[in-house]
Design an enzyme around this catalytic site. Structure first.
Site, PDB file in Angstrom:
ATOM      1  CG  HIS A  76      -0.423   0.328   2.496  1.00 40.20           C
ATOM      2  ND1 HIS A  76      -0.171  -0.621   3.466  1.00 40.20           N
ATOM      3  CD2 HIS A  76      -0.057   1.516   3.047  1.00 40.20           C
ATOM      4  CE1 HIS A  76       0.314  -0.027   4.549  1.00 40.20           C
ATOM      5  NE2 HIS A  76       0.404   1.271   4.315  1.00 40.20           N
ATOM      6  CG  ASP A 103      -5.375 -11.159   0.735  1.00 38.94           C
ATOM      7  OD1 ASP A 103      -4.569 -11.611   1.575  1.00 38.94           O
ATOM      8  OD2 ASP A 103      -6.001 -11.889  -0.066  1.00 38.94           O
ATOM      9  CB  SER A 147       2.829   2.100   6.239  1.00 39.61           C
ATOM     10  OG  SER A 147       1.482   2.008   6.565  1.00 39.61           O
ATOM     11  N   GLY A 148       4.887  -0.378   6.378  1.00 35.20           N
ATOM     12  CA  GLY A 148       5.979  -1.024   5.651  1.00 35.20           C
ATOM     13  C   GLY A 148       7.162  -1.390   6.515  1.00 35.20           C
TER      14      GLY A 148
END
Length: 408
Positions: free
Chosen positions: A204, A251, A349-350
């Site tokens: 994302h 997902d 994030s990540g």
């Protein structure tokens, strides 16, 4: 590090990566030929250069046991140490997508195997896998433990304190695999170093207008965001997003970045270990998250790298009606405190979710999403790295094979 409203934990709103193979099809090297996973390692070459029959190797469990796939019995077998040497180890590492080699050594197995793969040393100078044959015996009684890269080492012993939300400031070398990913001078996401040229992050993070590799810069070994602005960072050559990533459900929220120039490993820049198949991480196992995310819901990203410890939460519990009500898919893993107060947040994030097992740091997950930051009954959700390792190796191998590197 702490997030409100259900959304991904990336910072700052700033195209989707095109996969040349549709769905779960796998590309043969960079040839553009796509084949289904069932045709990998089936004893028949379907790829123009036979890549589908060379990548039939994996490392299993916390001891990095080398296993080879037999398309005949459709099973994985450990490799007997008899007659094994470093040259074979280097070939096996290359086939897993590594341009590096650390060591091979024989280890006694805790479980007794019924079958092994053994080397036929009289087979002459042919492909490694053609030299291997199935055998019921192994004279040495030892199987090959193979390390392709010296990963999972932190130069700092953990003093466990509880701002990520509710975390502590990191010290140099404590989380040496943590990187900051910038677009136009702004920290957007975190990531983890797995080799000198490959970074794992969340899919994302690289959606839409963030999918152009040339807009990204990667900063490694630096704790302070202000200091990064004075440096050039590493350029990104390629972004590979998981082909089955789903924007809505998150997902398969994983992506790879290939750097234009390799990192130099130091005390403060090192890779984390990818979890091997067969590794089980238990509920309540202590893990650590780190990042430059906001320190409270709606806050701005932190100037300094923060970290905090969080326990894993069983999927069935996380999927209960009062928590995430069935939204946690097999590609996801939950971690955090149901009481709230400690969590990852926007800008994390990540980044890595890691745990220490057998004195090695393993990448359990990548920070993916959550409802709010550090809210009660809304723990953090992470990409489940054990599900993604095969995909990561296949992509590293495919894209590394385009370049001739010397084994280090």
């Amino acid at each position: 590090m702490t997030v409100s409203g259900q959304h991904a934990k990336m910072c700052c709103s700033l195209p989707t990566v095109e996969n040349r193979c549709l769905g779960s099809l796998i590309e043969c090297g960079s040839s553009g030929v796509c084949i289904p996973p069932s045709q990998w390692c089936d004893g028949v070459s379907h790829c123009p250069s036979g890549e589908d029959e060379t990548r039939c190797v994996r490392l299993f469990g916390p001891d990095f046991i080398l296993e080879v796939y037999s398309p005949v019995s459709k099973s994985w077998y450990p490799v007997c140490q008899d007659d094994w040497n470093d040259d074979y180890g280097k070939i096996a590492c290359k086939d897993m997508g590594y341009n590096t080699y650390y060591y091979s050594r024989g280890v006694a197995t805790e479980v007794s195997f019924k079958s092994y793969m053994k080397l036929n040393t009289s087979a002459g100078n042919i492909d490694l896998y053609k030299k291997l044959y199935s055998s019921d015996s192994c004279a040495s009684g030892n199987v090959v433990s193979l390390r392709c890269i010296e990963c999972g080492l932190s130069t700092k012993s953990m003093n466990i304190m509880n701002r990520i939300v509710g975390g502590s400031g990191a010290t140099p070398g404590q989380w040496p695999w943590q990187v900051s990913l910038h677009v136009h001078g702004i920290h957007v996401c975190g990531g983890s170093i797995i080799t000198r040229q490959w970074i794992v992050t969340a899919a994302h993070c690289v959606e839409g207008r963030f999918s152009d590799p040339y807009s990204w810069r990667v900063y490694a070994g630096i704790l302070n965001q202000n200091e990064m602005l004075l440096r050039n960072g590493y350029r990104v050559q390629q972004i590979i997003s998981h082909p089955d990533y789903d924007t809505d459900s998150k997902d398969n929220d994983v992506a790879l970045m290939k750097l234009e120039t390799p990192l130099s490993f130091t005390d403060t820049v090192r890779p984390v270990c990818l979890p091997n198949p067969g590794m089980m991480f238990q509920p309540n196992q202590q893990c650590w998250i780190s990042g430059w995310g906001a320190e409270y819901q709606g806050g701005k990203t932190s100037n300094n790298l923060n970290y905090v410890t969080v326990p894993l939460i069983e999927r069935s519990r996380c999927n209960s009606v009062y928590i995430y009500n069935g939204m946690i898919l097999p590609t996801m893993i939950c971690a955090g405190y149901l009481g709230g107060g400690i969590d990852s947040c926007q800008g994390d994030s990540g980044g890595p979710l890691v745990t220490n097992k057998n004195s090695v740091w393993w990448l359990v997950g990548d920070t993916s999403w959550g409802t709010g930051c550090a809210s009660p009954n809304r723990p953090g959700v992470y990409g489940n790295m054990t599900v993604f390792t095969d995909w990561i190796y296949k992509n590293m191998q495919a894209y590394n094979s385009n370049f001739n590197h010397n084994l280090i």
